[in-house]
Design a protein around this motif. Structure first.
Motif: not given
Length: 455
Positions: A88-113
């Motif tokens: 849970y914590a790992t997926g939530a923290l992945l929002f940091i690189p997802a927001a930095g790259e501004m990629e919708f797919t990365l947000f989906l991966i973060a939510l998936y994890i």
């Protein structure tokens, strides 16, 4: 006559600590639901594409439910909880690189994890709660624990409304467009929404650098609550790590996987329960996710205004779940489930055929009907399963995949625009609630089918 106790005395502390998990995954669910509409506007994608947020979120449950059940069977409830909190914590923290790259797919991966972790938590916590006292009060006990799930959901909704949606540049852009075009007040809300979306596309094309900055700021706003909840989850991890739990007699025993599966699939009320849970979760996610679409698309509200109605729905949900826990002391779980599902059918018909605020009130009222459904379906389905309940619980958590499959279908109906039903022209967002209607019919059938079971 002596009443059957709700909880074993030695389980009071574990019950209280495990119940906090219900609030944690409730927060994740309902801080995420508004992202469907927000991502649609930020990334300029269709309603069906933005519905992939729910596909990723609930797809994580489908992927990890059975592995989680096998893990806790091999090790322990506590180990399953710790793994779940870590993911849970790992997926939530992945929002940091997802927001930095501004990629919708990365947000989906973060939510998936992130939902890998939620799958571990739900697969562990639900059967653990069922095992903490007499079987006769298992469904009532689970309803009590589940009553704290919407408390977390309510906090998530408030955060989404006041700290996310209200702060987004796309929300400010919408307000500015309404002020610049007074003629919008004469148009249908759906037409206004289309005009504002077109203006967003024009802005992105004519001012790409400014729009990129606009998008970057919005994504930073979105990531903030996920970073904050990661900190809370890590503190909870520490609390569980230092706590002792009574060892369950089934923990560490060899799992006869195929024998257990054979028994499960040959149990009609269990198979029907898993199928019903698929439909129920789909209905819940559709009703809560698309309250915002309904309020914006048919009533012309802003995203933050629409989210306030989501909060009202959750308050009703919380209140009704405590009420249903009380009612289950006197009423058969299957009967109460069937009655509430029938009320859900009637209110969903109101959403489809009654325009304006009355239709929105019907949509909000559905939350009262949904309040007892998940834990009651869960409890009825695992009744009498004994040591097979751990793997059986995985099937019921896997059923949360209904939340991944159905919102994109509803999004496609919304994208298709208005349709005609019986000579009436019905906006796509209202017509799309035919899907939750079907789901509540299935839940009603399951409830009445199981009225013969003892309370």
């Amino acid at each position: 006559m002596k009443k059957t106790p709700l909880l074993a005395r030695q389980m009071i502390y574990p019950f209280c600590l495990v119940t906090t998990l219900f609030a944690l995954w409730g927060f994740a669910n309902d801080v995420t639901n508004p992202l469907v509409k927000a991502f649609q506007q930020i990334f300029l994608i269709s309603a069906a594409e933005s519905g992939l947020v729910q596909t990723a979120f609930y797809g994580g449950y489908a992927t990890m439910a059975i592995p989680a059940a096998l893990f806790i069977r091999k090790f322990s409830y506590k180990s399953g909880i710790l793994v779940g909190l870590g993911l849970y914590a790992t997926g939530a923290l992945l929002f940091i690189p997802a927001a930095g790259e501004m990629e919708f797919t990365l947000f989906l991966i973060a939510l998936y994890i992130l939902t890998f972790g939620l799958a571990f938590l739900e697969t562990t916590a639900n059967p653990y709660i069922l095992s903490m006292g007499p079987p006769e009060t298992a469904t009532q006990r689970l309803n009590l624990a589940q009553a704290f799930n919407p408390v977390g959901s309510l906090i998530g909704m408030v955060v989404a409304s006041h700290l996310v949606l209200a702060q987004l540049n796309v929300s400010e852009f919408r307000t500015e467009q309404m002020e610049l075009h007074p003629e919008y007040s004469e148009m249908l809300p759906g037409e206004v929404d289309a005009e504002i979306t077109a203006s967003l596309h024009d802005f992105a094309e004519t001012s790409p650098e400014e729009h990129a900055q606009f998008r970057s700021e919005d994504l930073s706003t979105i990531k903030a609550p996920y970073v904050a909840i990661a900190g809370v989850v890590l503190l909870t991890f520490l609390a569980f790590a230092v706590s002792r739990f009574p060892k369950n007699t089934e923990e560490g025993k060899t799992l006869h996987f195929f024998g257990t599966v054979k028994r499960l699939v040959s149990t009609p009320h269990y198979i029907f329960g898993v199928l019903t849970q698929v439909f129920y979760v789909g209905a819940q996610i559709m009703c809560w996710t698309f309250i915002i679409h309904y309020a914006m698309g048919t009533l012309g509200m802003s995203a933050s205004q629409a989210q306030n109605y989501n909060i009202v729905a959750m308050i009703l949900f919380v209140s009704s779940r405590f009420l249903c826990t009380f009612l289950l002391r006197f009423l058969n779980p299957g009967l109460l489930l069937g009655i509430f599902a029938c009320l859900g059918v009637l209110l969903t018909l109101g959403v489809i055929f009654i325009p304006g605020m009355p239709g929105l009130y019907c949509l909000i009222g559905i939350s009262i009907c949904m309040s007892l459904m998940f834990p009651t379906i869960y409890g009825i389905s695992l009744e009498g399963m004994g040591q097979d309940a751990k793997l059986g619980s995985a099937g019921l958590i896997f059923a949360i995949v209904g939340g991944a499959l159905m919102p994109p279908l509803q999004g496609r109906i919304i994208d298709a625009g208005s349709i005609e039903i019986g000579g009436l022209i019905i906006a796509g967002v209202r017509a799309s609630f035919i899907l939750p209607l079907i789901c509540f019919v299935v839940v009603a059938i399951f409830g009445f089918f199981n009225t013969r079971k003892a309370t």
